[in-house]
Design a protein around this motif. Structure first.
Motif, PDB file in Angstrom:
ATOM      1  N   VAL A  44       0.861  -1.182   0.000  1.00 25.42           N
ATOM      2  CA  VAL A  44       0.000   0.000   0.000  1.00 25.42           C
ATOM      3  C   VAL A  44       0.889   1.220   0.000  1.00 25.42           C
ATOM      4  CG1 VAL A  44      -1.838   1.262   1.173  1.00 25.42           C
ATOM      5  CG2 VAL A  44      -1.807  -1.238   1.242  1.00 25.42           C
ATOM      6  N   GLY A  45       0.631   2.179  -0.906  1.00 28.46           N
ATOM      7  CA  GLY A  45       1.408   3.410  -0.978  1.00 28.46           C
ATOM      8  C   GLY A  45       0.612   4.591  -0.497  1.00 28.46           C
ATOM      9  N   GLY A  46       1.096   5.783  -0.912  1.00 29.85           N
ATOM     10  CA  GLY A  46       0.437   7.000  -0.466  1.00 29.85           C
ATOM     11  C   GLY A  46      -0.936   7.148  -1.092  1.00 29.85           C
ATOM     12  N   ASP A  47      -1.029   6.984  -2.434  1.00 24.29           N
ATOM     13  CA  ASP A  47      -2.331   7.045  -3.084  1.00 24.29           C
ATOM     14  C   ASP A  47      -2.508   5.858  -4.019  1.00 24.29           C
ATOM     15  OD1 ASP A  47      -0.486   7.714  -4.973  1.00 24.29           O
ATOM     16  OD2 ASP A  47      -1.645   9.355  -5.852  1.00 24.29           O
ATOM     17  N   TRP A  48      -1.788   4.791  -3.773  1.00 27.29           N
ATOM     18  CA  TRP A  48      -1.866   3.615  -4.627  1.00 27.29           C
ATOM     19  C   TRP A  48      -1.684   2.371  -3.788  1.00 27.29           C
ATOM     20  CZ3 TRP A  48       2.355   0.346  -4.835  1.00 27.29           C
ATOM     21  CH2 TRP A  48       3.548   0.852  -4.264  1.00 27.29           C
ATOM     22  N   CYS A  49      -1.944   1.241  -4.430  1.00 33.94           N
ATOM     23  CA  CYS A  49      -1.701  -0.039  -3.794  1.00 33.94           C
ATOM     24  C   CYS A  49      -1.381  -1.063  -4.877  1.00 33.94           C
ATOM     25  CB  CYS A  49      -2.894  -0.490  -2.953  1.00 33.94           C
ATOM     26  SG  CYS A  49      -4.332  -0.968  -3.963  1.00 33.94           S
ATOM     27  N   SER A  50      -0.848  -2.152  -4.511  1.00 32.57           N
ATOM     28  CA  SER A  50      -0.535  -3.257  -5.424  1.00 32.57           C
ATOM     29  C   SER A  50      -1.404  -4.433  -5.040  1.00 32.57           C
ATOM     30  CB  SER A  50       0.952  -3.620  -5.350  1.00 32.57           C
ATOM     31  OG  SER A  50       1.213  -4.740  -6.162  1.00 32.57           O
ATOM     32  N   MET A  51      -2.193  -4.953  -6.018  1.00 36.25           N
ATOM     33  CA  MET A  51      -3.109  -6.044  -5.731  1.00 36.25           C
ATOM     34  C   MET A  51      -2.832  -7.207  -6.685  1.00 36.25           C
ATOM     35  SD  MET A  51      -6.590  -4.332  -7.311  1.00 36.25           S
ATOM     36  CE  MET A  51      -7.513  -5.842  -7.174  1.00 36.25           C
ATOM     37  N   THR A  52      -3.033  -8.425  -6.227  1.00 35.45           N
ATOM     38  CA  THR A  52      -2.856  -9.635  -7.019  1.00 35.45           C
ATOM     39  C   THR A  52      -4.030 -10.566  -6.759  1.00 35.45           C
ATOM     40  OG1 THR A  52      -1.569 -10.704  -5.277  1.00 35.45           O
ATOM     41  CG2 THR A  52      -0.335  -9.452  -6.944  1.00 35.45           C
TER      42      THR A  52
ATOM     43  N   ASN B 146       2.518  13.768   6.771  1.00 33.61           N
ATOM     44  CA  ASN B 146       1.539  14.647   6.126  1.00 33.61           C
ATOM     45  C   ASN B 146       0.244  14.593   6.914  1.00 33.61           C
ATOM     46  OD1 ASN B 146       0.437  12.207   5.502  1.00 33.61           O
ATOM     47  ND2 ASN B 146       0.470  12.477   3.276  1.00 33.61           N
ATOM     48  N   ALA B 147      -0.841  15.141   6.368  1.00 33.00           N
ATOM     49  CA  ALA B 147      -2.096  15.232   7.119  1.00 33.00           C
ATOM     50  C   ALA B 147      -2.657  13.861   7.432  1.00 33.00           C
ATOM     51  CB  ALA B 147      -3.109  16.051   6.305  1.00 33.00           C
ATOM     52  N   ALA B 148      -2.329  12.841   6.596  1.00 29.22           N
ATOM     53  CA  ALA B 148      -2.851  11.499   6.854  1.00 29.22           C
ATOM     54  C   ALA B 148      -2.083  10.790   7.945  1.00 29.22           C
ATOM     55  CB  ALA B 148      -2.815  10.679   5.566  1.00 29.22           C
ATOM     56  N   GLY B 149      -0.924  11.325   8.349  1.00 23.02           N
ATOM     57  CA  GLY B 149      -0.124  10.691   9.378  1.00 23.02           C
ATOM     58  C   GLY B 149       1.282  10.419   8.896  1.00 23.02           C
ATOM     59  N   ALA B 150       1.970   9.562   9.632  1.00 27.36           N
ATOM     60  CA  ALA B 150       3.365   9.254   9.328  1.00 27.36           C
ATOM     61  C   ALA B 150       3.416   8.038   8.418  1.00 27.36           C
ATOM     62  CB  ALA B 150       4.146   8.990  10.600  1.00 27.36           C
TER      63      ALA B 150
ATOM     64  N   PRO C 252      -4.446   3.703   2.332  1.00 31.94           N
ATOM     65  CA  PRO C 252      -3.239   4.239   1.686  1.00 31.94           C
ATOM     66  C   PRO C 252      -2.560   5.248   2.593  1.00 31.94           C
ATOM     67  CG  PRO C 252      -5.153   4.354   0.234  1.00 31.94           C
ATOM     68  CD  PRO C 252      -5.666   4.050   1.595  1.00 31.94           C
ATOM     69  N   LEU C 253      -1.265   5.141   2.721  1.00 32.89           N
ATOM     70  CA  LEU C 253      -0.435   6.085   3.458  1.00 32.89           C
ATOM     71  C   LEU C 253       0.708   6.530   2.566  1.00 32.89           C
ATOM     72  CD1 LEU C 253      -0.257   4.324   6.936  1.00 32.89           C
ATOM     73  CD2 LEU C 253      -1.628   6.312   6.323  1.00 32.89           C
ATOM     74  N   GLY C 254       1.371   7.698   2.956  1.00 35.29           N
ATOM     75  CA  GLY C 254       2.464   8.213   2.160  1.00 35.29           C
ATOM     76  C   GLY C 254       3.636   7.249   2.112  1.00 35.29           C
ATOM     77  N   ASP C 255       4.387   7.311   1.028  1.00 38.40           N
ATOM     78  CA  ASP C 255       5.578   6.467   0.890  1.00 38.40           C
ATOM     79  C   ASP C 255       6.662   6.949   1.840  1.00 38.40           C
ATOM     80  OD1 ASP C 255       4.248   5.100  -0.973  1.00 38.40           O
ATOM     81  OD2 ASP C 255       5.309   5.930  -2.714  1.00 38.40           O
ATOM     82  N   GLU C 256       7.529   6.000   2.240  1.00 32.47           N
ATOM     83  CA  GLU C 256       8.638   6.371   3.114  1.00 32.47           C
ATOM     84  C   GLU C 256       9.727   7.042   2.293  1.00 32.47           C
ATOM     85  OE1 GLU C 256       9.374   2.151   1.703  1.00 32.47           O
ATOM     86  OE2 GLU C 256       7.671   3.378   2.374  1.00 32.47           O
ATOM     87  N   PRO C 257      10.617   7.829   2.935  1.00 33.59           N
ATOM     88  CA  PRO C 257      11.748   8.433   2.221  1.00 33.59           C
ATOM     89  C   PRO C 257      12.624   7.346   1.607  1.00 33.59           C
ATOM     90  CG  PRO C 257      11.436   9.453   4.358  1.00 33.59           C
ATOM     91  CD  PRO C 257      10.551   8.253   4.346  1.00 33.59           C
TER      92      PRO C 257
ATOM     93  N   ILE D   7      -7.278   8.378  -1.852  1.00 36.87           N
ATOM     94  CA  ILE D   7      -7.092   9.400  -0.809  1.00 36.87           C
ATOM     95  C   ILE D   7      -6.389   8.752   0.372  1.00 36.87           C
ATOM     96  CG2 ILE D   7      -8.273  11.034   0.713  1.00 36.87           C
ATOM     97  CD1 ILE D   7     -10.533  11.072  -1.327  1.00 36.87           C
ATOM     98  N   GLU D   8      -5.296   9.419   0.820  1.00 35.55           N
ATOM     99  CA  GLU D   8      -4.544   8.862   1.941  1.00 35.55           C
ATOM    100  C   GLU D   8      -5.390   8.888   3.214  1.00 35.55           C
ATOM    101  OE1 GLU D   8      -0.270  10.013   2.069  1.00 35.55           O
ATOM    102  OE2 GLU D   8      -0.895  11.420   0.521  1.00 35.55           O
ATOM    103  N   GLY D   9      -5.273   7.813   3.974  1.00 35.18           N
ATOM    104  CA  GLY D   9      -5.970   7.723   5.236  1.00 35.18           C
ATOM    105  C   GLY D   9      -7.393   7.220   5.131  1.00 35.18           C
TER     106      GLY D   9
END
Length: 1158
Positions: free
Chosen positions: A618-626, A781-785, A701-706, A672-674
């Motif tokens: 799960v990414g910031g505004d995306w996800c990977s599904m199989t 960000n606003a959705a969290g860490a 979805p949450l933001g990607d890490e650095p 949308i994140e969160g």
């Protein structure tokens, strides 16, 4: 078309005609035709015969009627056609006379009109004649055509008021007879009567129509017929005193004499038979008796029955000879015959004359004797035979032979008793196999007929009927079902018959090929009705069984049933289901055998829904599904998938793709994140879309890490780390980063920055020396860490020594050049930890800070000179030191300036319009190499300076093209990379260009000795020659003085021999041998002699015969080619050497001329 009723000729005419018709009191009658169409018509004797009634009309229900009109009046002719049985409008044509179509003559005097009455179904055709003229009178015709039907009608138009003009049938404005009408009417005068009869008798036949036109004769044909009946007065012949009789008759085999008397015996006479000249032969004998000329024809036969003529000069007389045949008598008559059928019969008779033409008759009808007839006629002298091969009862009758006498006999046939040696046999035959029926009877020559089920069998390409003596056979090449039945053979003339029964069987077959099913597979969509109709064949009709596995499909089945009728069997499935898929077997049986076939039924349906998808990432505004494919694809390959997504709290699903996805993985985006989401899958095949899968587990979805977190620097108390932003930043954006660390071995993470940092680099302070720590960074960000990015290894808090290293820029590795007054700013980076110590030296001495500013940082050193001077030039040495580690670099700086002027410019010489200058380089080159000089001149009178040459590199020059009588000063500027020197050095003295000439010393040169002993530069080569073709021997020699050339053959000097020609040109020596023979072969020598010595060369010459059958054209061509190429090569070498000598002489002459000028 019926002919119109003939009418009497009009009595009025333009001229008075006097025509006497001897022996005929009947007045001239005829049709009203123009004089140009007199070739057809009724004979006068036929005119009075009654005319047959015309046939009833086919199309016309109302015909145009004859009428009359006054000159200038109007008249209308109407024709009507009934259209009840016509599919389209008929075609109508109006004619005047025989041939003139009035459709092209419509105008102000003639109009054609067509109307159609839809109620009565009648076509009305009208012809309007407006303002009729006198030449409109005549016969008209109306023709109607529809497909294969035709109808016509003739009618007359009479124009009243005709004065002194003829009324002719074909008169019209556009035919030739109209020319007669356009003539001006002449008033009657006392013109004498013209005897047209005498004119016609004395005229040539080709002038008859012209005379008829001139005198207005309308019945020329009848006039000519009467003229033929007039007895002609015979003209007295000038060549013949007595001509041949009109006809002669002679008996066949006799002799006849044709006699003429000549008025002039010297005239040449020729005899002709049917236009062919007769030559003297034993049959035709020519005799001369005084003025009589006689031709005797011996042994006359039917070929001599012909027309004979004799020509004497331009005159000719003719006669006809008739050969009379004598009657032929029958010497021996025909004897009556009584025989049996199938016998050979010869009827014989004998006549009195050989070669007589007789006819054989049967029952009063001539016997046919063609190629395919059973009757043959032959003749042997006076005997005549009629042969009947294989006689039958039909040949019974009365036969007669006829010439002039008819002689008859009666021929009667009887039947022999029939004996059956072999009867027909019943047969059972496979379909397509041949059938052969065989029987044997006596008598053998009796024909017969074959019948099948009472129908007569006729032979064709497939059926062959054979009769040979006693044997009768019926052969059918390939039998069909129609060939089965009762066969009967009936001998002709007998009441007995032979019978057999043919039974045809055919093994059963299933014809799957006609269905065009690939691999015998039938595909059907579940829920639809399936009906398979499969053609079958077999005789008798086979029994059909449908099976699926071991289960038999019955005809009484409800949903699945099988049926058989006629030549096909069918299976019906009312509503197909998945369980109906499988292999079906068809079994056919009859008395001829058994056949089986298999067909596969494939029931396709929509696929099953896939299982619930998995969301591993799960990414910031995306996800990977199989997900996994469905367990059942519906019998059709999966074409792709549809994906839907919804928020967990919502019930509204949104489709994410409109194009099918082939893979089993997908990355939804723009979430949308969160916010928690769920996804589900639809499988798609060719039939349709499956039901949806179960929703996936909810994910947020949450933001990607650095990314790329690394250690940048470590000291005894600090650790500096740096990283990069996340690969994707969601819709909530990025507020900053949070840096945390913990001591290795514990899980207590300490937040290093109390406030979020927006930079991607941070230094953690307050650390204990020697400890090991772990560091991680989170994006906020606003959705969290986001998930933290952690260093893989722990960091030891202790400063690390890094040896120093100077990274000299590429442009400083060479000499750094700047002009005086420009600023110098050099940055030299370096590396090393802890912070290195940097020192600068110039030429081994410390740099004074007042002249050069130096500024050092942790990673580079900057040397700055605000205003460069030439004293700043030199080599600067940079030293970087970390503890005991040292690195050095040398930078060469060059400050350049304008050069000084040259030194000591002097005039070395003056001659003609030239001045030679010389100078020394400048004392100060401006700290840069001198790149050139600029020379200027000035006239002493004006002292205006002009540039003679720029960028000159040498220190001496000759100035040319100076004006005679002027006095010049010269000055020179020096030049380097900065430009020209500010000042120039001028000559102290001036150069005067005097007018008087100068004496030039001519140096003495010794002449070169070109004498040389003979030396061959190109020797002779061995040569092959062809006998009869000229050949040459070539070589080249160099010698001075010119040598004497001698040619020798076999060591003997060639002198005054005309077969040899010797040439010597530019050192190339050639010996030409004219048309050599094999005796000219041998050893040839060329010898060159002069005062300094002699030289010679040899070669062998071989002469071969001309190329014949055994010759070698290839070798001959190669020899000829070599002989042609050799003189050119030698001549080219000599010319090059001569050109070299001439160039050398020219250079010597130029040197001498230069010395004379000096």
């Amino acid at each position: 078309m019926p002919c119109p009723t003939p009418q009497t000729e009009d009595a009025s005419s333009v001229k008075k005609l006097s025509v006497d018709l001897p022996n005929d009191s009947v007045p001239a009658m005829g049709r009203k035709d123009s004089v140009w169409s007199l070739g057809e018509g009724q004979a006068p004797e036929d005119l009075d015969k009654p005319i047959d009634n015309p046939p009833l009309s086919i199309l016309l229900i109302e015909k145009p009627q004859s009428g009359s009109v006054t000159v200038g009046g109007d008249i209308t002719f109407v024709a009507k056609v009934e259209a009840k049985d016509l599919l389209r409008k008929p075609t109508i044509k109006w004619f005047k006379g025989k041939w003139m179509d009035l459709a092209s003559k419509t105008g102000k005097h003639l109009q054609l009109k067509e109307t159609f009455d839809r109620i009565t179904k009648v076509h009305t055709f009208e012809m309007h004649i407006i303002k009729a003229k006198d030449n409109y009178a005549g016969n008209y015709r109306c023709e109607v055509t529809y497909k294969d039907k035709f109808d016509s009608c003739s009618f007359d138009l009479e124009v009243k008021g005709l004065l002194n003009q003829q009324r002719q049938e074909d008169a019209g404005e556009l035919d030739f007879s109209g020319l007669l009408k356009h003539r001006e009417p002449k008033q009657q005068d006392d013109t004498p009567e013209v005897d047209v009869w005498e004119i016609l008798k004395n005229a040539r036949p080709d002038e008859y129509e012209k005379i008829a036109f001139m005198y207005g004769i309308t019945d020329l044909r009848g006039l000519l017929r009467r003229m033929k009946k007039i007895p002609k007065e015979e003209k007295k012949s000038e060549a013949f005193a007595k001509k041949l009789d009109p006809a002669y008759q002679v008996d066949k085999g006799g002799k006849i004499r044709l006699v003429v008397d000549l008025a002039d015996p010297t005239v040449e006479l020729k005899w002709y038979k049917n236009g062919q000249e007769i030559r003297p032969t034993p049959k035709f004998i020519f005799e001369h008796k005084g003025t009589q000329r006689i031709m005797v024809i011996n042994n006359c036969n039917s070929n001599d029955d012909a027309a004979y003529s004799v020509a004497a000069g331009d005159e000719k007389c003719t006669t006809e000879l008739f050969v009379k045949e004598l009657p032929v008598k029958i010497v021996k008559g025909i004897e009556p015959v009584k025989t049996t059928v199938n016998e050979r019969i010869e009827l014989e008779c004998e006549v009195s004359e050989e070669g007589a033409q007789v006819k054989w008759m049967k029952n009063g009808v001539e016997v046919p004797t063609g190629v395919r007839s059973r009757y043959r006629v032959k003749c042997e002298g006076t005997k005549h035979f009629l042969v009947i091969d294989d006689a039958s009862r039909e040949d019974t009758g009365t036969y007669s032979i006829m010439h002039y006498v008819l002689l008859s006999i009666l021929l009667f046939f009887e039947l022999k008793p029939l004996k059956i040696y072999q009867d027909l046999q019943d047969m059972t035959v496979l379909l397509g196999q041949p059938i052969k029926l065989h029987c044997e009877i006596y008598p053998g020559n009796v024909p017969g007929r074959w019948y099948r089920n009472g129908q007569l069998i006729q032979p064709n390409d497939r059926i062959n009927i054979i009769h040979r003596n006693k044997i009768h056979r019926l052969e059918i090449e390939t039998c069909s079902l129609h060939d089965a039945g009762d066969y009967t053979f009936v001998p002709e003339g007998y009441s007995q018959s032979l019978s057999a029964k043919i039974h045809i069987i055919d093994p059963p077959r299933v014809h799957l090929d006609s269905l065009n099913f690939p691999d015998n597979t039938v595909t059907v969509v579940a829920g639809n009705k399936l009906r398979l109709e499969i053609p079958i064949s077999g005789e008798p009709a086979p029994r059909v069984v449908w099976m699926k596995g071991e289960r038999v499909i019955l005809e009484s089945g409800h949903r699945v049933r099988a049926e058989t009728y006629g030549d096909q069997t069918s299976m019906t499935i009312e509503i197909t289901e998945r369980e109906d898929s499988g292999n079906y077997k068809i079994v056919l049986q009859n008395e001829a055998g058994e056949a089986t076939a298999s067909i596969k039924i494939k029931v396709v349906d929509i696929p099953d829904p896939p299982e619930a998808p998995l969301v591993p990432v799960v990414g910031g505004d995306w996800c990977s599904m199989t997900w996994e494919p469905p367990k059942y694809d519906g019998g059709s390959p999966i074409l792709g998938y549809f994906i839907e997504r919804k928020k967990k709290q919502s019930s509204r699903w949104m489709r994410l793709n409109f194009d099918l996805i082939k893979e089993t993985s997908f990355e939804p985006k723009k979430m949308i994140e969160g916010v928690p989401y769920e996804v589900r899958i639809f499988a798609v095949n060719a039939i349709g879309v499956s039901k949806p899968s179960e929703p996936s587990k909810a994910f947020t979805p949450l933001g990607d890490e650095p990314t790329m977190l690394v250690v940048d620097d470590v000291t005894d108390t600090t650790v500096t780390v740096k990283w990069r932003p996340p690969e994707t930043i969601g819709a909530a954006g990025l507020d900053g980063y949070l840096v945390e660390y913990c001591i290795e071995g514990s899980n207590d993470w300490v937040v290093s920055n109390k406030e979020l940092t927006e930079k991607t680099k941070y230094t953690i302070t307050g650390l204990s020396p020697g400890c090991k720590i772990l560091v991680r960074v989170k994006a906020i960000n606003a959705a969290g860490a986001s998930a933290p990015r952690t260093l893989q290894h722990s960091i030891l808090v202790k400063e690390v020594i890094e040896p120093p290293k100077i990274r000299v820029p590429r442009h400083l590795k060479q000499t750094y050049t700047r002009r005086v007054g420009e600023a110098v700013n050099l940055v030299v980076p370096f590396m090393g930890k802890p912070r290195p110590k940097v020192t600068w030296l110039k030429e081994g001495k410390p740099i004074e800070p007042s002249h050069v500013s130096i500024r050092n940082t942790d990673c580079d050193s900057i040397i700055f000179i605000r205003k460069a001077e030439r004293s700043h030039s030199g080599k600067y040495e940079m030293t970087v030191q970390v503890e005991n580690h040292v690195d050095t670099a040398i930078i060469d700086i060059q400050i350049v300036d304008l050069p000084g002027p040259p030194q000591c410019v002097t005039i070395e010489d003056v001659w003609g319009g030239n001045v030679a200058l010389i100078w020394t380089p400048p004392k100060d080159n401006g700290n840069a190499p001198i790149t050139g000089y600029t020379i200027q001149k000035a006239d002493k009178k004006t002292m205006e300076w002009f540039t003679c040459i720029e960028h000159y590199h040498r220190t001496c020059i000759t100035i040319t093209e100076l004006v005679v009588g002027n006095e010049y000063f010269f000055r020179i500027f020096s030049e380097n990379m900065c430009g020209l020197s500010e000042a120039a050095t001028q000559t102290k003295k001036s150069a005067l260009i005097v007018k008087e000439g100068l004496q030039v010393k001519i140096p003495e040169y010794n002449d070169h000795d070109f004498k040389e002993a003979p030396k061959f530069t190109q020797p002779l080569i061995n040569t092959f020659a062809v006998a009869g073709y000229n050949t040459t021997l070539n070589c080249s020699v160099r010698a001075n003085p010119r040598p004497k050339v001698i040619w020798m053959k076999n060591k003997i000097v060639i002198v005054d021999d005309p077969r040899y020609r010797m040439f010597s040109n530019q050192g190339v020596c050639t010996l030409e041998i004219r048309k050599p023979s094999p005796y000219d072969g041998g050893l040839y020598t060329c010898k060159a002699i002069n005062d300094l010595g002699e030289a010679q060369v040899d070669c062998k010459l071989e002469v071969k015969g001309q190329c014949g059958a055994g010759g070698s054209p290839l070798r001959s061509s190669l020899v000829s080619q070599s002989l042609l190429e050799l003189p050119c090569c030698l001549l080219l070498i000599s010319l090059l050497k001569c050109l070299k000598t001439v160039n050398h002489l020219q250079s010597q002459t130029q040197v001498i001329n230069d010395q004379n000028k000096n």
